[in-house]
Design an enzyme around this catalytic site. Structure first.
Site, PDB file in Angstrom:
ATOM      1  N   LYS A 164       2.521  -2.120   3.858  1.00  0.00           N
ATOM      2  CA  LYS A 164       1.679  -3.279   3.557  1.00  0.00           C
ATOM      3  C   LYS A 164       0.952  -3.102   2.220  1.00  0.00           C
ATOM      4  O   LYS A 164       0.887  -4.027   1.416  1.00  0.00           O
ATOM      5  CB  LYS A 164       0.686  -3.502   4.707  1.00  0.00           C
ATOM      6  N   THR A 165       0.410  -1.923   1.986  1.00  0.00           N
ATOM      7  CA  THR A 165      -0.257  -1.661   0.706  1.00  0.00           C
ATOM      8  C   THR A 165       0.742  -1.717  -0.442  1.00  0.00           C
ATOM      9  O   THR A 165       0.449  -2.269  -1.514  1.00  0.00           O
ATOM     10  CB  THR A 165      -0.950  -0.293   0.731  1.00  0.00           C
TER      11      THR A 165
ATOM     12  N   THR B 178      -3.245  -4.120  11.060  1.00  0.00           N
ATOM     13  CA  THR B 178      -2.397  -3.505  12.074  1.00  0.00           C
ATOM     14  C   THR B 178      -2.631  -4.148  13.440  1.00  0.00           C
ATOM     15  O   THR B 178      -1.909  -3.843  14.384  1.00  0.00           O
ATOM     16  CB  THR B 178      -2.687  -1.993  12.176  1.00  0.00           C
TER      17      THR B 178
ATOM     18  N   ASP C 275      -7.429  -4.251   2.881  1.00  0.00           N
ATOM     19  CA  ASP C 275      -6.770  -3.536   3.967  1.00  0.00           C
ATOM     20  C   ASP C 275      -7.645  -3.607   5.222  1.00  0.00           C
ATOM     21  O   ASP C 275      -8.875  -3.723   5.119  1.00  0.00           O
ATOM     22  CB  ASP C 275      -6.542  -2.081   3.559  1.00  0.00           C
TER      23      ASP C 275
ATOM     24  N   ARG D  88       6.321   6.191   5.780  1.00  0.00           N
ATOM     25  CA  ARG D  88       5.268   7.175   5.483  1.00  0.00           C
ATOM     26  C   ARG D  88       5.577   8.509   6.146  1.00  0.00           C
ATOM     27  O   ARG D  88       5.427   9.576   5.541  1.00  0.00           O
ATOM     28  CB  ARG D  88       3.904   6.656   5.944  1.00  0.00           C
TER      29      ARG D  88
END
Length: 355
Positions: A66-67, A160, A111, A219
């Protein structure tokens, strides 16, 4: 404490390592084909009109990009990027300071936007719709609202837990992108790309082995790549091959399905109670962790792989969990299935449980 190696949440110290392997443009992004195509249409049409695109909400589990997508949006628009997070915005004044400092066309990334303070959220409504904020000066009957214009901007929010967003907030986003977990093939491509950027020699077999233990999360894949690289440099030939990947991940207690010590401890705790049902608090005490750690870190992946199920009476270990741990499945265990130990469990097990 839980082992962070297969946690989808990023530790502060690994932000720099992540930054070096992030894709910079949509064309470089691997996976997320539907969201990527939708974003491309949104951004290209905005560029042709010469105006900022609609506000963008990106939703999905942690570690899926997302970032990265927020950074890509700014890069595709050739716009400035301001980054903050919901917990960091405690007062409406904090948000007003950020908004009034934006230049025309800038991208503001928030975020964990579901954790933004209520007064700041209400201030954000008028900024998103009318590019205006009302700053209240003073207190009580003498308080005065001073309207301040905000340069047209694009808000990119990431969450999230989209269910925690209020209706008015969700409705103000013109585009909502739901990020999905990655396929093993996509993770292999991501690992190979990261290895090239980090100048890590890697074989196809090595990337396959790391990819299938990465929980569908880039990640985690990149984190495992760095740890296997360390092992290969210290104890191996310097090449991340199949042997190095297996040996390194054994050292770090990451098994064939991507489970770590805490995941297996949760399954063992359930099995010691006959497979369950066991309540969350009891389960957390049994593994020496906080209930929210078990619920937010362990359970999502165990549920997704069909090793654990929730019932009205508590958590239960499915037959797949018994088999994965190399234990015989007792007669009468709920959710019986026919897959072998170590293989990916099939979802019907989850839906065959009786209340």
């Amino acid at each position: 404490m839980t082992d962070p190696l297969v946690s989808a949440y990023a530790a502060e110290e690994e932000r720099a390592a992540e930054q070096s392997v992030r894709p910079k443009r949509l064309a470089e992004l691997i996976g997320q084909h539907r969201v990527r195509e939708q974003l491309d249409l949104l951004l290209q049409s905005a560029l042709r009109r010469g105006s900022p695109p609609d506000h963008i909400l990106l939703s999905g589990p942690p570690g899926l990009g997302k970032t990265t997508l927020a950074m890509i949006v700014a890069a595709e628009l050739s716009a400035g990027l301001r980054m903050t997070s919901g917990p960091a915005i405690e007062r409406a004044g904090d948000l007003a300071a950020v908004l009034t400092s934006l230049s025309e066309g800038d991208v503001l990334f928030i975020d964990e936007i579901h954790r933004i303070a209520k007064p700041a959220e209400e201030l954000l409504y008028s900024a998103m719709e009318d590019f205006r904020v009302d700053v209240v000066v003073g207190k009580g009957p003498g308080a005065t609202a001073i309207p301040l214009d905000v340069e047209p901007f694009t808000l990119v929010g990431a969450t999230t837990r989209s269910g925690l967003l209020t209706g008015p907030m969700r409705d103000r986003f013109g585009f909502v992108g739901q990020l999905e977990f990655y396929d093993p093939d996509e993770l292999e491509l991501i690992i190979a790309r990261s290895a090239r950027i980090l100048d890590v020699p890697i074989t196809d077999e090595g990337s396959v082995e790391i990819g299938r233990r990465s929980r569908g999360t880039p990640r985690i894949a990149n984190r495992l790549l760095r740890r296997v690289r360390d092992y290969a440099e210290v104890r191996g030939t310097g090449v991340v091959d199949l042997a190095a990947a297996k040996a390194a991940l054994a050292v770090y207690d990451v098994d064939e399905l991507g489970l770590d010590r805490l995941d297996r401890a949760v399954l063992h705790a359930l099995i010691r109670q006959g497979g369950g049902p066991v309540g969350l608090s009891t389960l957390a005490v049994a593994v020496g962790e906080q209930p929210d750690t078990v619920e937010e870190v362990c359970e999502p992946f165990l549920l997704r792989t069909g090793l654990l199920a929730r019932t009205p009476r508590g958590r239960v270990a499915t037959p797949s969990a018994w088999r994965h741990l190399g234990l015989p499945v007792p007669a009468g265990t709920v959710g019986g299935g026919s897959h072998a130990a170590g293989t990916s469990p099939q979802m019907p097990d989850l839906f065959s449980l009786e209340p």
